[in-house]
Design an enzyme around this catalytic site. Structure first.
Site, PDB file in Angstrom:
ATOM      1  N   TRP A  99      15.686  56.641  17.349  1.00 11.30           N
ATOM      2  CA  TRP A  99      15.516  55.213  17.072  1.00 11.30           C
ATOM      3  C   TRP A  99      15.372  54.979  15.578  1.00 11.30           C
ATOM      4  O   TRP A  99      15.970  54.048  15.022  1.00 11.30           O
ATOM      5  CB  TRP A  99      14.328  54.636  17.833  1.00 11.30           C
ATOM      6  CG  TRP A  99      14.513  54.674  19.323  1.00 11.30           C
ATOM      7  CD1 TRP A  99      13.751  55.368  20.232  1.00 11.30           C
ATOM      8  CD2 TRP A  99      15.535  54.022  20.095  1.00 11.30           C
ATOM      9  NE1 TRP A  99      14.241  55.175  21.497  1.00 11.30           N
ATOM     10  CE2 TRP A  99      15.320  54.358  21.449  1.00 11.30           C
ATOM     11  CE3 TRP A  99      16.606  53.178  19.765  1.00 11.30           C
ATOM     12  CZ2 TRP A  99      16.146  53.877  22.480  1.00 11.30           C
ATOM     13  CZ3 TRP A  99      17.427  52.707  20.791  1.00 11.30           C
ATOM     14  CH2 TRP A  99      17.193  53.063  22.120  1.00 11.30           C
ATOM     15  N   ASP A 166       8.311  50.034  13.740  1.00 13.48           N
ATOM     16  CA  ASP A 166       8.825  49.875  15.097  1.00 13.48           C
ATOM     17  C   ASP A 166       7.746  50.453  16.018  1.00 13.48           C
ATOM     18  O   ASP A 166       7.503  51.650  16.017  1.00 13.48           O
ATOM     19  CB  ASP A 166      10.150  50.641  15.227  1.00 13.48           C
ATOM     20  CG  ASP A 166      10.691  50.665  16.657  1.00 13.48           C
ATOM     21  OD1 ASP A 166      10.021  50.147  17.574  1.00 13.48           O
ATOM     22  OD2 ASP A 166      11.801  51.215  16.847  1.00 13.48           O
ATOM     23  N   LYS A 190       8.406  48.728  27.260  1.00 15.90           N
ATOM     24  CA  LYS A 190       7.639  49.973  27.360  1.00 15.90           C
ATOM     25  C   LYS A 190       6.179  49.712  27.728  1.00 15.90           C
ATOM     26  O   LYS A 190       5.613  50.406  28.528  1.00 15.90           O
ATOM     27  CB  LYS A 190       7.694  50.760  26.041  1.00 15.90           C
ATOM     28  CG  LYS A 190       9.068  50.856  25.399  1.00 15.90           C
ATOM     29  CD  LYS A 190       9.986  51.862  26.058  1.00 15.90           C
ATOM     30  CE  LYS A 190      11.448  51.732  25.648  1.00 15.90           C
ATOM     31  NZ  LYS A 190      11.755  51.717  24.249  1.00 15.90           N
TER      32      LYS A 190
END
Ligand SMILES: *Cc1c(COP(=O)(O)O)cnc(C)c1O
Length: 356
Positions: A99, A166, A190
């Protein structure tokens, strides 16, 4: 029977969230309408939006001068919106996983990117240390929890320049000091809600410093000015997020979540370290994520991995297969995961070991 859901994302939500969201889908506040079929400008929905943003502020103790935005496009859209809005000439990035790497790729469309450190050469199995962040960069971007590899930056670091994080997979997992960050963002799927809503916590004063023209939808200022109502927000996902946040509050907030998360992670890592079949891919204990626990079978038992997955599946567990880039197993033990489910997994690891 309800499964023990160890999926990495979209992932487990609390029964409270699912129950209350289901009720609002059928009949919102006894209005005779579904939350899915009302105007986003109606009082019922405006209340949902306001409460959700307020719960963000209360639970994370967000100081004044920050805005909470609820947008669409996922964390992946933020990979581009962040540099669009903040990158003048150069940005610094820490490469701790796929990511993070994707975020780097987008930033390169907007200017120079200084990757200050990377653990890519070692399959991202650790968090780099001892790097320095250039003081002339416009911001420093980190990924606090590396969902795929199972490493995590667990402390709010001091950073001279704007720190952008993030936090898709560890937001609300621990108490944090928001004032150390210029921006925090993440997808909801999540630890918050079904996919669809993306949260952005942004310090207002960092915006408006770049010269480029920013398309309206990609400009944070648009969404700040309109209270995340410039266009139709992802109403259902926001509604579910509100319930998750109410549940966090009622459980004792992020402190209570953190305490439980530490307990769940500790008993699972202890078992991985003790069990003769399994091994953690993350050697440095300080880097081991409390949200995504990755582990593999030792070389001599490698061919048993598929058997263990079947064994766990038969015992009501789901989502334990590791990401294709790592293999082995990944137990995602987000806030909504009860300790009892982690104990079921541990018990299976022990009985499987005895059966070998
Ligand atoms: C899942 C995830 C993403 C991607 O989120 P999308 O909402 O699918 O774009 C980005 N970063 C991290 C750390 C993630 O876990």
């Amino acid at each position: 029977m309800k499964k023990h859901n160890f999926a990495a994302g979209p992932s487990i939500l609390s029964p409270y969230t699912i129950q209350h969201t289901a009720e609002g889908i059928l009949d919102l506040n006894k209005s005779g309408l579904s939350v899915m079929e009302i105007s986003h400008r109606s009082k019922d929905f405006m209340d949902i939006m306001d409460e959700t943003q307020q719960l963000f502020k209360d639970l994370l103790d967000i100081p004044s001068g920050y805005s909470v935005l609820l947008l669409q496009g996922g964390a992946s859209m933020q990979f581009c919106m962040v540099p669009y809005n903040l990158l003048k000439t150069k940005a610094a990035y820490l490469d701790t996983g796929s990511w993070a790497n994707k975020a780097v790729k987008e930033a390169k469309f907007f200017g120079d990117v200084d990757v200050v450190a990377s653990s890519k050469d070692d399959t991202y199995s650790y968090i780099p240390r001892g790097y320095s962040v250039p003081s002339d960069a416009d911001y420093f971007h980190i990924t606090t929890n590396n969902t795929i590899y199972g490493t995590e930056i667990k402390e709010d670091m001091d950073c001279e320049i704007n720190l952008v994080a993030d936090m898709s997979s560890d937001i609300f997992s621990r108490p944090m000091d928001v004032s150390k960050y210029a921006m925090i963002y993440g997808g909801a799927q999540k630890n918050l809600a079904p996919a669809g809503v993306t949260f952005v916590i942004v310090k207002d004063e960092i915006l408006g410093k770049v010269d480029r023209v920013i398309p309206t939808m990609l400009d944070y200022k648009t969404h700040i000015d309109k209270g995340s109502m410039f266009n139709t927000p992802p109403c259902l996902s926001i509604y579910a997020a509100m319930h998750t946040l109410r549940w966090y509050r009622d459980q004792g907030g992020v402190e209570a979540m953190y305490k439980l998360n530490l307990e769940k992670a500790a008993i699972l890592y202890d078992e991985i370290d003790r069990n003769s079949l399994f091994v953690s891919g993350i050697a440095n204990e300080a880097d081991r994520s409390i949200m995504n626990v990755t582990f593999v079978m030792k070389e001599e038992y490698k061919e048993k991995e598929a058997d263990f997955l079947t064994y766990a599946t038969e015992r009501g567990m789901s989502g334990l297969k590791g990401h294709r880039s790592v293999g082995g197993f990944r137990a995602s033990i987000y806030n909504a995961m009860p300790k009892s489910s982690v104990e079921v997994l541990i018990d299976s690891m022990q009985t499987f070991e005895k059966s070998i």
